[in-house]
Design a protein around this motif. Structure first.
Motif, mmCIF file in Angstrom:
data_model
loop_
_atom_site.group_PDB
_atom_site.id
_atom_site.type_symbol
_atom_site.label_atom_id
_atom_site.label_comp_id
_atom_site.label_asym_id
_atom_site.label_seq_id
_atom_site.Cartn_x
_atom_site.Cartn_y
_atom_site.Cartn_z
ATOM 1 N N PRO A 58 0.844 -1.193 0.000
ATOM 2 C CA PRO A 58 0.000 0.000 0.000
ATOM 3 C C PRO A 58 0.883 1.248 0.000
ATOM 4 C CG PRO A 58 -0.666 -1.530 1.734
ATOM 5 C CD PRO A 58 0.633 -2.024 1.168
ATOM 6 N N ARG A 59 0.274 2.388 -0.294
ATOM 7 C CA ARG A 59 1.015 3.643 -0.410
ATOM 8 C C ARG A 59 1.819 3.977 0.851
ATOM 9 N NH1 ARG A 59 -3.053 7.538 -3.080
ATOM 10 N NH2 ARG A 59 -2.795 6.401 -4.999
ATOM 11 N N GLN A 60 1.228 3.725 2.022
ATOM 12 C CA GLN A 60 1.915 4.064 3.274
ATOM 13 C C GLN A 60 3.226 3.295 3.407
ATOM 14 O OE1 GLN A 60 -0.378 3.481 6.847
ATOM 15 N NE2 GLN A 60 1.329 3.885 8.179
ATOM 16 N N GLN A 61 3.211 2.005 3.015
ATOM 17 C CA GLN A 61 4.443 1.217 3.093
ATOM 18 C C GLN A 61 5.503 1.777 2.154
ATOM 19 O OE1 GLN A 61 2.372 -2.637 2.494
ATOM 20 N NE2 GLN A 61 3.796 -3.370 4.036
ATOM 21 N N ARG A 62 5.092 2.145 0.948
ATOM 22 C CA ARG A 62 6.039 2.723 -0.011
ATOM 23 C C ARG A 62 6.624 4.029 0.545
ATOM 24 N NH1 ARG A 62 8.148 -0.726 -3.118
ATOM 25 N NH2 ARG A 62 6.642 -2.093 -4.052
ATOM 26 N N ARG A 63 5.760 4.846 1.142
ATOM 27 C CA ARG A 63 6.212 6.133 1.678
ATOM 28 C C ARG A 63 7.219 5.911 2.804
ATOM 29 N NH1 ARG A 63 1.485 8.245 2.287
ATOM 30 N NH2 ARG A 63 1.197 7.733 4.470
ATOM 31 N N ARG A 64 6.908 4.962 3.682
ATOM 32 C CA ARG A 64 7.815 4.691 4.802
ATOM 33 C C ARG A 64 9.163 4.159 4.323
ATOM 34 N NH1 ARG A 64 3.943 2.155 9.607
ATOM 35 N NH2 ARG A 64 3.022 4.159 10.193
ATOM 36 N N SER A 65 9.137 3.265 3.341
ATOM 37 C CA SER A 65 10.406 2.723 2.850
ATOM 38 C C SER A 65 11.255 3.826 2.226
ATOM 39 C CB SER A 65 10.168 1.592 1.849
ATOM 40 O OG SER A 65 9.672 2.079 0.628
ATOM 41 N N GLN A 69 11.139 7.033 3.081
ATOM 42 C CA GLN A 69 11.635 7.872 4.172
ATOM 43 C C GLN A 69 12.849 7.230 4.848
ATOM 44 O OE1 GLN A 69 7.424 8.383 5.787
ATOM 45 N NE2 GLN A 69 8.372 10.245 6.554
ATOM 46 N N GLU A 82 9.056 2.528 17.506
ATOM 47 C CA GLU A 82 8.247 2.934 16.346
ATOM 48 C C GLU A 82 8.980 2.618 15.036
ATOM 49 O OE1 GLU A 82 5.691 6.772 17.969
ATOM 50 O OE2 GLU A 82 7.829 7.016 17.532
ATOM 51 N N TRP A 128 7.940 0.219 11.883
ATOM 52 C CA TRP A 128 7.993 0.577 10.458
ATOM 53 C C TRP A 128 8.684 -0.529 9.673
ATOM 54 C CZ3 TRP A 128 8.978 6.161 8.449
ATOM 55 C CH2 TRP A 128 8.008 7.032 8.964
ATOM 56 N N ASP A 185 6.487 -3.377 9.287
ATOM 57 C CA ASP A 185 5.401 -3.059 8.360
ATOM 58 C C ASP A 185 5.833 -3.220 6.907
ATOM 59 O OD1 ASP A 185 2.783 -2.103 7.712
ATOM 60 O OD2 ASP A 185 3.676 -0.165 7.214
#
Length: 200
Positions: free
Chosen positions: A93-100, A102, A133, A137, A140
């Motif tokens: 999902p988009r959130q996982q892509r964003r976190r990776s 970052q 946290e 991540w 996740d």
């Protein structure tokens, strides 16, 4: 009658089409079984389409003199085609892509600043996260194919960023699915063996 019974591996266009139509239910069954264990974002129709390509490949490459039934060979090719297509999907999902992304950027900034590989604590601080946290991540995005994080050793200043990400290729959903399918096939094969052979 099986067109391969004539002793020739060459099929007419009509025979080929007939075999494809006969085996379509097998494609749907395999695709549905695989789909049941996948995220809801994966489209069943896409799996069926890919499975049909695997079926066509099986029919075109099948050789009756190899002692394997067409149905068995087709199952192998259908399943293989579907699993190969799953490896190419973007599972995240988009959130996982964003976190990776970052994490990748934080590591790059820290390496530039510190002139060495940063620790997990330093990466967490750079991201404004507690260590716990940050580890959440990492959990996740486990199994996420981060691509650019896997810098080649030959790159100048190349970074082995994958060591900052938990998990391995063995944790990918497609790999887990392959293991389950292999276990199921082995269990079925063993159950069909004579009792004496099973106990050896």
């Amino acid at each position: 009658m099986n067109p391969y019974d004539s002793g020739t591996a060459t099929l007419s266009a009509e025979e080929r089409e007939k075999l494809i139509l006969e085996h379509l239910p097998q494609v749907r069954l395999i695709a549905r079984r695989i789909h049941e264990r996948l995220p809801g974002s994966v489209n069943l129709e896409d799996l069926i389409s890919t499975g049909i390509l695997g079926l066509i490949s099986a029919i075109d490459r099948y050789r009756p003199d190899q002692g394997v039934k067409l149905k068995t060979y087709a199952e192998y090719k259908i399943r293989g085609a579907i699993l190969d297509s799953l490896r190419g999907l973007d599972w995240a999902p988009r959130q996982q892509r964003r976190r990776s992304k970052q994490i990748e950027q934080a590591v790059a900034v820290l390496e530039q600043r510190l002139k060495r590989a940063p620790t997990e604590e330093e990466i967490a601080a750079e991201l404004g996260l507690s260590l716990e946290e940050y580890q959440e991540w990492l959990s996740d995005i486990r199994g996420l194919n981060l691509g650019s994080l896997d810098a080649s050793a030959g790159d100048e200043g190349g970074r082995d960023l994958l060591r900052f990400v938990a998990g391995s290729e063995e944790d990918w959903p497609s790999r887990q699915l392959e293991r389950k399918e292999l276990h199921r096939l082995l269990k079925t094969a063993i159950s069909r063996m004579p009792y004496m052979e099973r106990t050896v």
